[in-house]
Design an enzyme around this catalytic site. Structure first.
Site, PDB file in Angstrom:
ATOM      1  N   ASP A   1      -1.979  11.900   5.275  1.00 26.65           N
ATOM      2  CA  ASP A   1      -2.114  11.116   4.043  1.00 26.65           C
ATOM      3  C   ASP A   1      -3.536  10.576   3.946  1.00 26.65           C
ATOM      4  O   ASP A   1      -3.976   9.817   4.818  1.00 26.65           O
ATOM      5  CB  ASP A   1      -1.098   9.969   4.079  1.00 26.65           C
ATOM      6  CG  ASP A   1      -0.972   9.229   2.759  1.00 26.65           C
ATOM      7  OD1 ASP A   1      -1.961   9.167   2.016  1.00 26.65           O
ATOM      8  OD2 ASP A   1       0.123   8.700   2.496  1.00 26.65           O
TER       9      ASP A   1
ATOM     10  N   HIS B   1       0.134  12.573   1.137  1.00 29.04           N
ATOM     11  CA  HIS B   1       0.571  11.385   0.398  1.00 29.04           C
ATOM     12  C   HIS B   1       1.740  11.692  -0.547  1.00 29.04           C
ATOM     13  O   HIS B   1       2.538  10.811  -0.835  1.00 29.04           O
ATOM     14  CB  HIS B   1      -0.609  10.802  -0.377  1.00 29.04           C
ATOM     15  CG  HIS B   1      -0.320   9.446  -0.961  1.00 29.04           C
ATOM     16  ND1 HIS B   1       0.000   8.357  -0.174  1.00 29.04           N
ATOM     17  CD2 HIS B   1      -0.287   9.001  -2.252  1.00 29.04           C
ATOM     18  CE1 HIS B   1       0.199   7.304  -0.949  1.00 29.04           C
ATOM     19  NE2 HIS B   1       0.048   7.671  -2.210  1.00 29.04           N
TER      20      HIS B   1
ATOM     21  N   SER C   1       4.303   4.494  -2.122  1.00 28.99           N
ATOM     22  CA  SER C   1       2.909   4.065  -2.257  1.00 28.99           C
ATOM     23  C   SER C   1       2.840   2.652  -2.841  1.00 28.99           C
ATOM     24  O   SER C   1       3.347   1.714  -2.236  1.00 28.99           O
ATOM     25  CB  SER C   1       2.137   5.090  -3.103  1.00 28.99           C
ATOM     26  OG  SER C   1       0.748   4.882  -2.993  1.00 28.99           O
TER      27      SER C   1
END
Length: 249
Positions: free
Chosen positions: A195, A225, A99
């Site tokens: 996600d 995610h 991320s």
């Protein structure tokens, strides 16, 4: 036991380092995540079993490190990353960024391309302060940012995020998708189609934008995610193992 590194900026960075052969795998976590997350711990065990050197750490304002999250920004966490990598590793690196850590990995690649042998992005989120937060703010939120200096955003995973004016403004000086992004090593991008924090469009945009001699994007249907079930962890392992083999060839 957790160790601590003091940076030139006076921040205390918590870290765990395990020895072994190179290239050293460095895990870079996401926003408000920490080095005790499933992916970091799993990857550490994987590297340990392979006899491969591994580093995980907490950015300032995260986990066990010093400072408050709301005082930090992308640039501070980049400084923390450079400090940790410089002080705690030697020789070639394989950087795994999750991320926001994906953005940090790209910033590290820009700062020290000669050290990186490869990069693995897990739901990588480059430029998210601008293209995610700022672009999605309402006029009222933008006004709020100007008047009170922050905006509260709900999170699917924890208490609301406090997004500060400093984070937005500093993020604008760290963007990587607006100019040439040269990644002269193998890159593996992993992205779940379910996600809700980082879109597949972001992954494709990064794939299209960067220059790399060997860059691939793998989409995993219905993965979210967190990207941390057994299948996803196996894909992360495979990407690290493949890049290690390429680096050692």
């Amino acid at each position: 036991m957790t160790n601590f590194l003091e940076t030139d900026q006076g921040r205390k960075i918590a870290y765990h380092k395990t020895g072994g052969e190179g290239p050293t795998v460095v895990f870079l976590g996401g926003l408000k995540s920490d080095m005790e997350g499933t992916k970091a711990i799993h990857l550490e065990a994987f590297c340990k079993a392979r006899g491969q050197s591994f580093l995980r750490f907490d950015y300032s304002g995260h986990g066990e490190s010093s400072e408050k999250f709301t005082d930090g920004c992308i640039g501070d966490w980049h400084e923390d990353t450079v400090a940790a990598v410089t002080a705690l590793t030697a020789g070639p690196l394989i950087v795994v960024g999750s991320s926001m850590g994906g953005w940090q990995a790209l910033l590290l690649a820009r700062a020290m391309p000669e050290r990186l042998m490869g990069l693995v992005g897990i739901a990588a989120a480059p430029d998210f302060t601008e293209d995610g937060y700022w672009a999605g703010f309402t006029d009222m939120q933008k006004e709020q940012m100007e008047t009170q200096g922050y905006v509260e955003l709900p999170s699917d995973y924890m208490e609301p995020y406090i997004i500060t004016k400093r984070m937005i403004e500093d993020g604008r000086t760290r963007l990587v998708l607006r100019e040439d992004l040269n990644l002269p090593f193998p890159v593996r991008l992993l992205q779940g189609t379910a996600d809700t924090a980082v879109s597949t469009e972001t992954a494709v945009r990064l794939l299209d934008h960067a220059q790399s001699p060997d860059m691939r994007l793998q989409l995993v249907k219905d993965a979210d995610h967190r990207f941390s079930d057994d299948t996803c962890l196996g894909l992360i392992e495979a990407a690290v193992a493949e890049i290690t083999d390429l680096a050692n060839a």
